[in-house]
Design a protein around this motif. Structure first.
Motif, PDB file in Angstrom:
ATOM      1  N   LEU A  86       0.861  -1.172   0.000  1.00  0.00           N
ATOM      2  CA  LEU A  86       0.000   0.000   0.000  1.00  0.00           C
ATOM      3  C   LEU A  86       0.899   1.224   0.000  1.00  0.00           C
ATOM      4  CD1 LEU A  86      -2.982   0.956   0.107  1.00  0.00           C
ATOM      5  CD2 LEU A  86      -2.665   1.240   2.574  1.00  0.00           C
ATOM      6  N   GLN A  87       0.919   1.919  -1.123  1.00  0.00           N
ATOM      7  CA  GLN A  87       1.689   3.151  -1.238  1.00  0.00           C
ATOM      8  C   GLN A  87       0.774   4.305  -0.873  1.00  0.00           C
ATOM      9  OE1 GLN A  87       5.035   3.699  -2.032  1.00  0.00           O
ATOM     10  NE2 GLN A  87       4.567   5.822  -1.486  1.00  0.00           N
ATOM     11  N   MET A  88       1.173   5.060   0.149  1.00  0.00           N
ATOM     12  CA  MET A  88       0.340   6.153   0.650  1.00  0.00           C
ATOM     13  C   MET A  88       1.075   7.467   0.436  1.00  0.00           C
ATOM     14  SD  MET A  88      -1.072   4.367   4.151  1.00  0.00           S
ATOM     15  CE  MET A  88       0.538   4.207   4.908  1.00  0.00           C
ATOM     16  N   ASN A  89       0.472   8.346  -0.344  1.00  0.00           N
ATOM     17  CA  ASN A  89       1.060   9.653  -0.641  1.00  0.00           C
ATOM     18  C   ASN A  89       0.141  10.765  -0.167  1.00  0.00           C
ATOM     19  OD1 ASN A  89       3.190   8.326  -2.042  1.00  0.00           O
ATOM     20  ND2 ASN A  89       1.996   8.335  -3.939  1.00  0.00           N
ATOM     21  N   LYS A  90       0.687  11.949  -0.055  1.00  0.00           N
ATOM     22  CA  LYS A  90      -0.082  13.137   0.340  1.00  0.00           C
ATOM     23  C   LYS A  90      -0.917  12.842   1.576  1.00  0.00           C
ATOM     24  CE  LYS A  90      -0.390  14.733  -4.452  1.00  0.00           C
ATOM     25  NZ  LYS A  90      -1.293  15.088  -5.575  1.00  0.00           N
ATOM     26  N   MET A  91      -0.269  12.303   2.561  1.00  0.00           N
ATOM     27  CA  MET A  91      -0.980  11.866   3.751  1.00  0.00           C
ATOM     28  C   MET A  91      -1.405  13.035   4.621  1.00  0.00           C
ATOM     29  SD  MET A  91       1.215   8.449   4.644  1.00  0.00           S
ATOM     30  CE  MET A  91      -0.008   7.833   5.801  1.00  0.00           C
ATOM     31  N   ASN A  92      -2.517  12.827   5.336  1.00  0.00           N
ATOM     32  CA  ASN A  92      -3.001  13.846   6.258  1.00  0.00           C
ATOM     33  C   ASN A  92      -3.388  13.188   7.580  1.00  0.00           C
ATOM     34  OD1 ASN A  92      -5.884  13.031   6.071  1.00  0.00           O
ATOM     35  ND2 ASN A  92      -5.655  13.730   3.953  1.00  0.00           N
ATOM     36  N   SER A  93      -3.787  13.997   8.523  1.00  0.00           N
ATOM     37  CA  SER A  93      -4.058  13.491   9.876  1.00  0.00           C
ATOM     38  C   SER A  93      -5.190  12.465   9.900  1.00  0.00           C
ATOM     39  CB  SER A  93      -4.393  14.651  10.811  1.00  0.00           C
ATOM     40  OG  SER A  93      -5.507  15.368  10.328  1.00  0.00           O
ATOM     41  N   GLU A  94      -6.084  12.548   8.947  1.00  0.00           N
ATOM     42  CA  GLU A  94      -7.197  11.594   8.907  1.00  0.00           C
ATOM     43  C   GLU A  94      -6.745  10.197   8.486  1.00  0.00           C
ATOM     44  OE1 GLU A  94     -10.831  14.743   7.966  1.00  0.00           O
ATOM     45  OE2 GLU A  94     -10.256  13.260   6.461  1.00  0.00           O
ATOM     46  N   ASP A  95      -5.530  10.091   8.022  1.00  0.00           N
ATOM     47  CA  ASP A  95      -4.988   8.769   7.671  1.00  0.00           C
ATOM     48  C   ASP A  95      -4.384   8.060   8.884  1.00  0.00           C
ATOM     49  OD1 ASP A  95      -3.755  10.293   4.667  1.00  0.00           O
ATOM     50  OD2 ASP A  95      -5.594   9.099   4.915  1.00  0.00           O
ATOM     51  N   THR A  96      -4.327   8.743  10.014  1.00  0.00           N
ATOM     52  CA  THR A  96      -3.794   8.127  11.226  1.00  0.00           C
ATOM     53  C   THR A  96      -4.703   6.994  11.682  1.00  0.00           C
ATOM     54  OG1 THR A  96      -2.693  10.142  11.978  1.00  0.00           O
ATOM     55  CG2 THR A  96      -3.247   8.516  13.655  1.00  0.00           C
ATOM     56  N   ALA A  97      -4.124   5.809  11.805  1.00  0.00           N
ATOM     57  CA  ALA A  97      -4.907   4.622  12.158  1.00  0.00           C
ATOM     58  C   ALA A  97      -3.971   3.428  12.283  1.00  0.00           C
ATOM     59  CB  ALA A  97      -5.966   4.334  11.090  1.00  0.00           C
ATOM     60  N   VAL A  98      -4.526   2.339  12.780  1.00  0.00           N
ATOM     61  CA  VAL A  98      -3.842   1.051  12.671  1.00  0.00           C
ATOM     62  C   VAL A  98      -4.288   0.420  11.353  1.00  0.00           C
ATOM     63  CG1 VAL A  98      -3.469  -1.216  13.667  1.00  0.00           C
ATOM     64  CG2 VAL A  98      -3.763   0.770  15.165  1.00  0.00           C
ATOM     65  N   TYR A  99      -3.332   0.025  10.561  1.00  0.00           N
ATOM     66  CA  TYR A  99      -3.613  -0.559   9.254  1.00  0.00           C
ATOM     67  C   TYR A  99      -3.459  -2.071   9.326  1.00  0.00           C
ATOM     68  CZ  TYR A  99      -3.850   4.010   7.068  1.00  0.00           C
ATOM     69  OH  TYR A  99      -4.242   5.282   6.708  1.00  0.00           O
ATOM     70  N   TYR A 100      -4.486  -2.757   8.850  1.00  0.00           N
ATOM     71  CA  TYR A 100      -4.521  -4.212   8.893  1.00  0.00           C
ATOM     72  C   TYR A 100      -4.569  -4.788   7.485  1.00  0.00           C
ATOM     73  CZ  TYR A 100      -5.956  -3.578  13.765  1.00  0.00           C
ATOM     74  OH  TYR A 100      -6.025  -3.214  15.097  1.00  0.00           O
ATOM     75  N   CYS A 101      -3.908  -5.901   7.325  1.00  0.00           N
ATOM     76  CA  CYS A 101      -3.947  -6.641   6.072  1.00  0.00           C
ATOM     77  C   CYS A 101      -4.838  -7.872   6.240  1.00  0.00           C
ATOM     78  CB  CYS A 101      -2.534  -7.077   5.702  1.00  0.00           C
ATOM     79  SG  CYS A 101      -2.393  -8.069   4.199  1.00  0.00           S
ATOM     80  N   ASN A 102      -5.633  -8.129   5.224  1.00  0.00           N
ATOM     81  CA  ASN A 102      -6.469  -9.334   5.216  1.00  0.00           C
ATOM     82  C   ASN A 102      -6.214 -10.105   3.935  1.00  0.00           C
ATOM     83  OD1 ASN A 102      -9.315 -10.586   4.210  1.00  0.00           O
ATOM     84  ND2 ASN A 102      -9.066 -10.776   6.420  1.00  0.00           N
ATOM     85  N   ALA A 103      -6.064 -11.409   4.053  1.00  0.00           N
ATOM     86  CA  ALA A 103      -5.828 -12.247   2.882  1.00  0.00           C
ATOM     87  C   ALA A 103      -6.840 -13.386   2.847  1.00  0.00           C
ATOM     88  CB  ALA A 103      -4.417 -12.815   2.914  1.00  0.00           C
TER      89      ALA A 103
END
Length: 121
Positions: free
Chosen positions: A80-97
């Motif tokens: 997951l390439q994340m660009n132009k990030m802002n405060s609303e992107d703050t979180a725990v990111y989980y992967c599901n397969a």
């Protein structure tokens, strides 16, 4: 057994970029969809982006144009390439397969432990 492990989280300044990785390993015949979710404090977990084994993608409107998802099937890895990030992107990111462990067998859903992403100056 199957393991799903995320990496790449951390602290980034507003406007910055970060790349998350997720690797699935263990008793795997095939991996169907691989998805990224996130959960911010006090909010429900939400789908950020998903990708099929054939490369079809689905991106949430909230990150469209800023985040991209890609996959290396040979490495059982999704990015997951994340660009132009802002405060609303703050979180725990989980992967599901979604994984088939044997030929013709059922599909199982596996979650990683999550990786913290914090956007702050």
């Amino acid at each position: 057994q199957v393991q799903v492990v995320e990496s790449g989280g951390g602290l980034v300044q507003p406007g910055g970029s970060l790349r998350l990785s997720c690797v699935a390993s263990g008793s795997i015949f095939s991996i169907n969809a691989m998805d990224w979710y996130r959960q911010a404090p006090g909010k429900q977990r939400e789908l950020v982006a998903g990708i099929t084994s054939g490369g079809g993608t689905n991106i949430a409107d909230s990150v469209k144009g800023r985040f991209t998802i890609s996959r290396d099937n040979a490495k059982n890895t999704v990015y997951l390439q994340m660009n132009k990030m802002n405060s609303e992107d703050t979180a725990v990111y989980y992967c599901n397969a979604l994984i088939n462990k044997v030929v013709g067998g059922p599909q199982y859903s596996y979650w990683g432990q999550g990786t913290q992403v914090t956007v702050s100056s």
